[in-house]
Design a protein around this motif. Structure first.
Motif, PDB file in Angstrom:
ATOM      1  N   THR A 119      -6.617   6.074  -3.803  1.00 52.83           N
ATOM      2  CA  THR A 119      -6.371   6.900  -2.626  1.00 52.83           C
ATOM      3  C   THR A 119      -7.663   7.494  -2.082  1.00 52.83           C
ATOM      4  O   THR A 119      -7.885   7.525  -0.863  1.00 52.83           O
ATOM      5  CB  THR A 119      -5.393   8.041  -2.975  1.00 52.83           C
ATOM      6  N   VAL A 120      -8.533   7.967  -2.977  1.00 50.79           N
ATOM      7  CA  VAL A 120      -9.801   8.567  -2.557  1.00 50.79           C
ATOM      8  C   VAL A 120     -10.687   7.533  -1.877  1.00 50.79           C
ATOM      9  O   VAL A 120     -11.295   7.807  -0.834  1.00 50.79           O
ATOM     10  CB  VAL A 120     -10.535   9.195  -3.755  1.00 50.79           C
ATOM     11  N   TYR A 121     -10.760   6.331  -2.444  1.00 52.58           N
ATOM     12  CA  TYR A 121     -11.631   5.306  -1.876  1.00 52.58           C
ATOM     13  C   TYR A 121     -11.129   4.832  -0.512  1.00 52.58           C
ATOM     14  O   TYR A 121     -11.919   4.597   0.405  1.00 52.58           O
ATOM     15  CB  TYR A 121     -11.758   4.126  -2.835  1.00 52.58           C
ATOM     16  N   VAL A 122      -9.808   4.677  -0.369  1.00 54.95           N
ATOM     17  CA  VAL A 122      -9.249   4.308   0.931  1.00 54.95           C
ATOM     18  C   VAL A 122      -9.544   5.394   1.952  1.00 54.95           C
ATOM     19  O   VAL A 122      -9.962   5.117   3.085  1.00 54.95           O
ATOM     20  CB  VAL A 122      -7.722   4.088   0.824  1.00 54.95           C
ATOM     21  N   VAL A 136       0.830  -1.204   0.000  1.00 54.80           N
ATOM     22  CA  VAL A 136       0.000   0.000   0.000  1.00 54.80           C
ATOM     23  C   VAL A 136       0.861   1.249   0.000  1.00 54.80           C
ATOM     24  O   VAL A 136       0.549   2.235  -0.671  1.00 54.80           O
ATOM     25  CB  VAL A 136      -0.946  -0.007   1.220  1.00 54.80           C
ATOM     26  N   ALA A 137       1.959   1.228   0.753  1.00 58.90           N
ATOM     27  CA  ALA A 137       2.825   2.398   0.870  1.00 58.90           C
ATOM     28  C   ALA A 137       3.401   2.836  -0.468  1.00 58.90           C
ATOM     29  O   ALA A 137       3.692   4.019  -0.675  1.00 58.90           O
ATOM     30  CB  ALA A 137       3.956   2.104   1.852  1.00 58.90           C
ATOM     31  N   LYS A 138       3.561   1.877  -1.405  1.00 56.53           N
ATOM     32  CA  LYS A 138       4.087   2.229  -2.717  1.00 56.53           C
ATOM     33  C   LYS A 138       3.077   3.019  -3.539  1.00 56.53           C
ATOM     34  O   LYS A 138       3.444   3.845  -4.373  1.00 56.53           O
ATOM     35  CB  LYS A 138       4.483   0.955  -3.481  1.00 56.53           C
ATOM     36  N   VAL A 139       1.802   2.756  -3.316  1.00 55.98           N
ATOM     37  CA  VAL A 139       0.742   3.433  -4.062  1.00 55.98           C
ATOM     38  C   VAL A 139       0.223   4.644  -3.295  1.00 55.98           C
ATOM     39  O   VAL A 139      -0.029   5.703  -3.870  1.00 55.98           O
ATOM     40  CB  VAL A 139      -0.431   2.456  -4.342  1.00 55.98           C
ATOM     41  N   LEU A 140       0.096   4.483  -1.984  1.00 57.51           N
ATOM     42  CA  LEU A 140      -0.540   5.499  -1.142  1.00 57.51           C
ATOM     43  C   LEU A 140       0.507   6.107  -0.214  1.00 57.51           C
ATOM     44  O   LEU A 140       0.667   5.702   0.926  1.00 57.51           O
ATOM     45  CB  LEU A 140      -1.672   4.856  -0.338  1.00 57.51           C
ATOM     46  N   THR A 141       1.226   7.097  -0.708  1.00 61.29           N
ATOM     47  CA  THR A 141       2.242   7.769   0.088  1.00 61.29           C
ATOM     48  C   THR A 141       1.574   8.676   1.125  1.00 61.29           C
ATOM     49  O   THR A 141       0.442   9.124   0.925  1.00 61.29           O
ATOM     50  CB  THR A 141       3.163   8.615  -0.794  1.00 61.29           C
ATOM     51  N   PRO A 142       2.248   8.962   2.246  1.00 63.75           N
ATOM     52  CA  PRO A 142       1.670   9.858   3.264  1.00 63.75           C
ATOM     53  C   PRO A 142       1.274  11.214   2.688  1.00 63.75           C
ATOM     54  O   PRO A 142       0.225  11.769   3.067  1.00 63.75           O
ATOM     55  CB  PRO A 142       2.792   9.992   4.297  1.00 63.75           C
ATOM     56  N   LYS A 143       2.079  11.748   1.791  1.00 64.15           N
ATOM     57  CA  LYS A 143       1.783  13.054   1.193  1.00 64.15           C
ATOM     58  C   LYS A 143       0.499  12.996   0.373  1.00 64.15           C
ATOM     59  O   LYS A 143      -0.365  13.881   0.479  1.00 64.15           O
ATOM     60  CB  LYS A 143       2.945  13.502   0.307  1.00 64.15           C
ATOM     61  N   TYR A 200      -1.918  10.751   0.662  1.00 71.34           N
ATOM     62  CA  TYR A 200      -3.039  10.477   1.572  1.00 71.34           C
ATOM     63  C   TYR A 200      -3.513  11.755   2.254  1.00 71.34           C
ATOM     64  O   TYR A 200      -4.720  12.018   2.345  1.00 71.34           O
ATOM     65  CB  TYR A 200      -2.605   9.448   2.612  1.00 71.34           C
ATOM     66  N   ALA A 201      -2.568  12.575   2.729  1.00 74.27           N
ATOM     67  CA  ALA A 201      -2.921  13.830   3.398  1.00 74.27           C
ATOM     68  C   ALA A 201      -3.614  14.792   2.442  1.00 74.27           C
ATOM     69  O   ALA A 201      -4.588  15.464   2.817  1.00 74.27           O
ATOM     70  CB  ALA A 201      -1.662  14.474   3.979  1.00 74.27           C
ATOM     71  N   MET A 202      -3.130  14.848   1.202  1.00 74.43           N
ATOM     72  CA  MET A 202      -3.722  15.749   0.216  1.00 74.43           C
ATOM     73  C   MET A 202      -5.162  15.338  -0.094  1.00 74.43           C
ATOM     74  O   MET A 202      -6.069  16.181  -0.117  1.00 74.43           O
ATOM     75  CB  MET A 202      -2.902  15.742  -1.075  1.00 74.43           C
ATOM     76  N   VAL A 203      -5.379  14.036  -0.312  1.00 69.69           N
ATOM     77  CA  VAL A 203      -6.719  13.552  -0.633  1.00 69.69           C
ATOM     78  C   VAL A 203      -7.650  13.707   0.567  1.00 69.69           C
ATOM     79  O   VAL A 203      -8.827  14.032   0.410  1.00 69.69           O
ATOM     80  CB  VAL A 203      -6.672  12.080  -1.100  1.00 69.69           C
ATOM     81  N   GLN A 204      -7.133  13.503   1.769  1.00 66.56           N
ATOM     82  CA  GLN A 204      -7.954  13.666   2.967  1.00 66.56           C
ATOM     83  C   GLN A 204      -8.460  15.106   3.083  1.00 66.56           C
ATOM     84  O   GLN A 204      -9.631  15.342   3.409  1.00 66.56           O
ATOM     85  CB  GLN A 204      -7.150  13.291   4.205  1.00 66.56           C
ATOM     86  N   GLU A 205      -7.585  16.064   2.761  1.00 72.75           N
ATOM     87  CA  GLU A 205      -7.989  17.472   2.808  1.00 72.75           C
ATOM     88  C   GLU A 205      -9.052  17.765   1.759  1.00 72.75           C
ATOM     89  O   GLU A 205     -10.049  18.447   2.025  1.00 72.75           O
ATOM     90  CB  GLU A 205      -6.759  18.354   2.574  1.00 72.75           C
ATOM     91  N   LYS A 206      -8.863  17.220   0.549  1.00 67.10           N
ATOM     92  CA  LYS A 206      -9.849  17.412  -0.521  1.00 67.10           C
ATOM     93  C   LYS A 206     -11.173  16.746  -0.173  1.00 67.10           C
ATOM     94  O   LYS A 206     -12.252  17.294  -0.445  1.00 67.10           O
ATOM     95  CB  LYS A 206      -9.320  16.838  -1.834  1.00 67.10           C
ATOM     96  N   PHE A 207     -11.078  15.560   0.428  1.00 65.24           N
ATOM     97  CA  PHE A 207     -12.304  14.841   0.783  1.00 65.24           C
ATOM     98  C   PHE A 207     -13.078  15.582   1.866  1.00 65.24           C
ATOM     99  O   PHE A 207     -14.305  15.654   1.827  1.00 65.24           O
ATOM    100  CB  PHE A 207     -11.970  13.423   1.246  1.00 65.24           C
ATOM    101  N   ASP A 208     -12.356  16.143   2.836  1.00 62.02           N
ATOM    102  CA  ASP A 208     -13.020  16.931   3.879  1.00 62.02           C
ATOM    103  C   ASP A 208     -13.744  18.130   3.278  1.00 62.02           C
ATOM    104  O   ASP A 208     -14.795  18.548   3.764  1.00 62.02           O
ATOM    105  CB  ASP A 208     -11.993  17.421   4.909  1.00 62.02           C
TER     106      ASP A 208
END
Length: 205
Positions: A123-126, A87-94, A96-104
């Motif tokens: 990333t969005v679905y996770v 997962v870490a190869k596809v979903l980097t912390p950066k 994940y944080a960016m998508v979380q902000e957009k999703f919020d």
């Protein structure tokens, strides 16, 4: 084109099971483009190796199953998934944080449009699952509405271009822009229907 040709050969030899397996790989976020996979499924139907309507149904099921699996993994494991090597190869912390902000900020709209953003979909679905702000039923409803636009577009494009690869490649290159136009058209129709329904209710009152 090389990838498309390889997929067509594999799908023609192994049928629906190969298409379904490829869609599961796409859903896992691995580097296999979903649009090319769907087009290849349509092509083998156009070449007589499958029924195009059955192929559409199979692709819808495969796409929704793959998307739901990613969402449910996010729902059950959340940020802990970031520590999984694959997962870490596809979903980097950066990312994940960016998508979380957009999703919020955008919520359900982000879920809908993620289906048309291949690099961001997983990333969005996770993230949607990890936030616990979207129920499984709502996720399936939004994802199904989006898939009913994208999946038939690619499958039937492959079917129509099965015997004319030059035409098919031209429209595959135009495909993403055409798909966005189709999305805009569908949203416009829904907006008009909503407006007419609201106006009718107002007149009734």
């Amino acid at each position: 084109m090389d990838l498309l040709e390889r997929l067509i050969t594999i799908f023609a030899q192994n049928g629906y099971l190969a298409v379904f397996t490829a869609l599961m790989i796409c859903g896992a976020g691995l580097p296999l483009p979903e649009d090319v996979t769907l087009v290849a499924g349509g092509v083998i139907a156009g070449l007589g190796y499958a029924n195009v309507h059955a192929m559409f149904g199979l692709c819808m099921f495969g796409v929704l199953l793959g998307d739901s699996a990613i969402f449910l993994l996010g729902h059950h494991y959340g940020a802990r998934m970031m520590r999984w090597r694959l997962v870490a190869k596809v979903l980097t912390p950066k990312r994940y944080a960016m998508v979380q902000e957009k999703f919020d900020r955008y919520g359900n709209r982000m879920l809908f449009f993620a289906r048309f953003l291949p690099g961001m979909r997983t990333t969005v679905y996770v993230t949607a699952g990890a936030t616990h702000r979207v129920s499984t039923v709502r996720f399936l409803l939004i994802d199904t509405l989006a898939a009913l636009i994208s999946v038939p577009f690619w499958v039937y494009l492959g079917y129509l271009g099965a015997n004319n690869h030059q035409w098919l490649m031209k429209w595959m290159h135009r495909g993403q822009n055409s798909l966005w136009l189709l999305v805009a058209l569908v949203l416009l129709v829904l907006l008009v229907l909503w407006w007419r329904q609201r106006r009718q209710r107002t007149n009734d009152c």
